[in-house]
Design an enzyme around this catalytic site. Structure first.
Site, PDB file in Angstrom:
ATOM      1  N   ASP A 339       0.830  -1.205   0.000  1.00  0.00           N
ATOM      2  CA  ASP A 339       0.000   0.000   0.000  1.00  0.00           C
ATOM      3  C   ASP A 339       0.865   1.256   0.000  1.00  0.00           C
ATOM      4  OD1 ASP A 339      -2.659   1.302   0.388  1.00  0.00           O
ATOM      5  OD2 ASP A 339      -1.749   1.944   2.271  1.00  0.00           O
ATOM      6  N   GLU A 376       1.527  -0.309  -5.023  1.00  0.00           N
ATOM      7  CA  GLU A 376       0.595   0.754  -5.375  1.00  0.00           C
ATOM      8  C   GLU A 376       1.357   2.018  -5.755  1.00  0.00           C
ATOM      9  OE1 GLU A 376      -3.350   2.979  -3.596  1.00  0.00           O
ATOM     10  OE2 GLU A 376      -1.738   2.485  -2.215  1.00  0.00           O
TER      11      GLU A 376
END
Length: 481
Positions: A339, A376
């Site tokens: 993330d 990401e």
């Protein structure tokens, strides 16, 4: 390729073509010092060529290799050259000249009549290759709270932060309740519906975070040591992975390397306690350690300080780290999605992103090299992080998701995908616009990275066409962190 820059538009079929696939590159896993054969397809409709050369850039100094005609068909002439791989990322481009002394450069960005930039070069990379199974995987993302609820969920006591919702209730999209609305989906609920995913052709299941937290999205982890009991705990994750593997479905987890939650055990030990060992894990704004750097100013998400050797040891380095633990028995996850990878390790004049990502991949190789690492990068992923040194591919939106939904022009679509990067609505794209936008954002990525990038139809960070659809297909995290 759709256009020759500076020389007008041609039909793609009439333009020379090269890419990183086996038809054009003799090996997909080159080694330093290895000779690699490169091929160029020139259609008969293109002006006959007198000279074809490959311009490489070893150690940032240009060198050239002459190409020769290797094969001819009724519709094309195939040229071939040999280059020796000089660097872990070896850039090259094609130089073409016809009999009238017109010249062109062919790069991953297209055909150009003016000299091109190094960033647009094709690339050979020598880093350890991604797992063979990942190329072409059909991925299905599950946001555990919203996918399916097992009978066991009824007996679990709700935490104080949760605002319970019945399964048919509409999703709250804005305001403080966005991250608190709690449907109670769990890992057993996912396991009970794996046959449905298998029927869809899914062979890779991506779970958003499963660690205990104080939100429905769980990107604000309280600890990385155990799976959230609200999801069924460690045993439920083990059972889910085993059942998925039995159906030929791999399972990828989700880690937040940019931040933890403000209720995380490391942060609570360090808050207003400069003597704590964990105080070096975070970025503080004052000596008292009561003010701190956080993700986009959200106080619930304090940002990690990757200057800390102890943080690296606990989190990402070696077989005893968090990264390693869930790739091993009994969990046996098949990879990680990281993330906010684009921000990880970066703050002001500090940039530890390369050190963090390469450490994560070294650990994964040590534990199980047949694992996938996706990062990401919410907007443009071509800035240099995705050379193949660690991240195998990008979870991004600019190269596929937004262009696709602009082309489809569906109201309420995920065109703003990636935390509202655009106007939050679609723009009318033609098919050519879609292709041009995609090429623009993948041109700087090595071929191998392109093959392992997540081309998402939608995700938990994209708006949806209706509240009911949002619960079925992952909620927006916007405003919930």
């Amino acid at each position: 390729m759709t256009a020759a820059h500076g020389s007008g538009v041609r039909h793609p079929a009439a333009l020379p073509h090269h890419d990183g696939s086996p038809l054009y590159v003799s090996t997909q896993q080159p080694q330093l010092g290895e000779a690699v054969r490169l091929r160029l397809r020139v259609p008969r409709g293109f002006p006959p060529l007198r000279v074809v050369r490959v311009r490489s850039n070893p150690d940032r100094e240009p060198s050239y290799a002459d190409a020769r005609v290797a094969h001819e068909t009724p519709d094309a002439i195939w040229w071939q050259a040999e280059v020796r791989v000089e660097n872990p990322v070896h850039g090259y481009r094609w130089l073409l000249e016809d009999f009238a002394a017109n010249t062109w450069w062919l790069t991953s960005h297209g055909l150009s009549s003016i000299e091109t930039r190094d960033i647009d070069d094709f690339r050979l990379v020598t880093f350890p290759a991604p797992p063979a199974w990942a190329c072409g995987a059909v991925m299905y993302q599950v946001f555990p709270d919203r996918f399916a609820r097992s009978a066991a969920a009824d007996a679990r006591k709700l935490p104080d932060w949760a605002e319970p919702a019945d399964w048919g209730d509409p999703v709250i999209h804005e305001g403080a309740s966005t991250g608190r609305q709690f449907y109670g989906g769990d890992l057993d609920g996912i396991r009970e519906r794996l046959d449905h995913l298998a029927l869809l052709g899914v062979d890779l299941l991506y779970l958003t975070p499963v660690f205990a937290a104080r939100s429905n999205h769980r990107y604000d982890a309280e600890s990385f040591d155990h799976v959230d009991p609200l999801l069924g705990g460690d045993e439920a994750l083990v059972a889910l992975v085993q059942a998925a593997h039995a159906r030929g479905i791999r399972v990828m987890g989700d880690l937040t390397t940019n931040h933890s939650g403000d209720a995380h055990e490391w942060f609570r030990a360090a808050y207003e306690n400069p003597e704590a060992a964990e105080s070096a894990f975070y970025l503080w704004r004052d000596e008292r350690q009561s003010d701190y750097v956080s993700w986009l100013g959200h106080r619930s998400l304090p940002k990690f300080n990757w200057n800390s050797p102890e943080l690296k040891a606990r989190f990402i380095e070696g077989v005893d780290s968090i990264v390693a633990r869930y790739l091993q028995k009994p969990f046996e996850l098949d990879g990680w999605r990281i993330d906010v990878a684009n921000m990880t390790g970066r703050y002001r004049d500090d940039d530890h992103n390369e050190a963090v990502r390469t450490s994560i991949r070294r650990t994964m190789i040590e534990v199980n090299p047949d694992t996938l690492l996706i990062a990401e990068s919410t907007n443009d992923a071509s800035g240099g992080d995705f050379t193949g040194d660690a991240w195998h591919g990008a979870m991004t939106y600019a190269n596929f998701t937004r262009p696709l939904w602009n082309w489809l022009s569906m109201p309420g679509s995920p065109a703003g995908g990636g935390l509202g990067m655009t106007l939050g609505r679609t723009t009318d794209y033609t098919g050519r616009d879609f292709y041009a936008a995609h090429r623009e954002f993948v041109a700087a990525l090595p071929w191998r990275t392109r093959l392992h990038t997540m081309n998402a139809l939608d995700t938990h960070d994209t708006p949806a066409s209706s509240p009911r659809r949002a619960r079925a297909h992952f909620p927006s995290r916007r405003g919930s962190r």
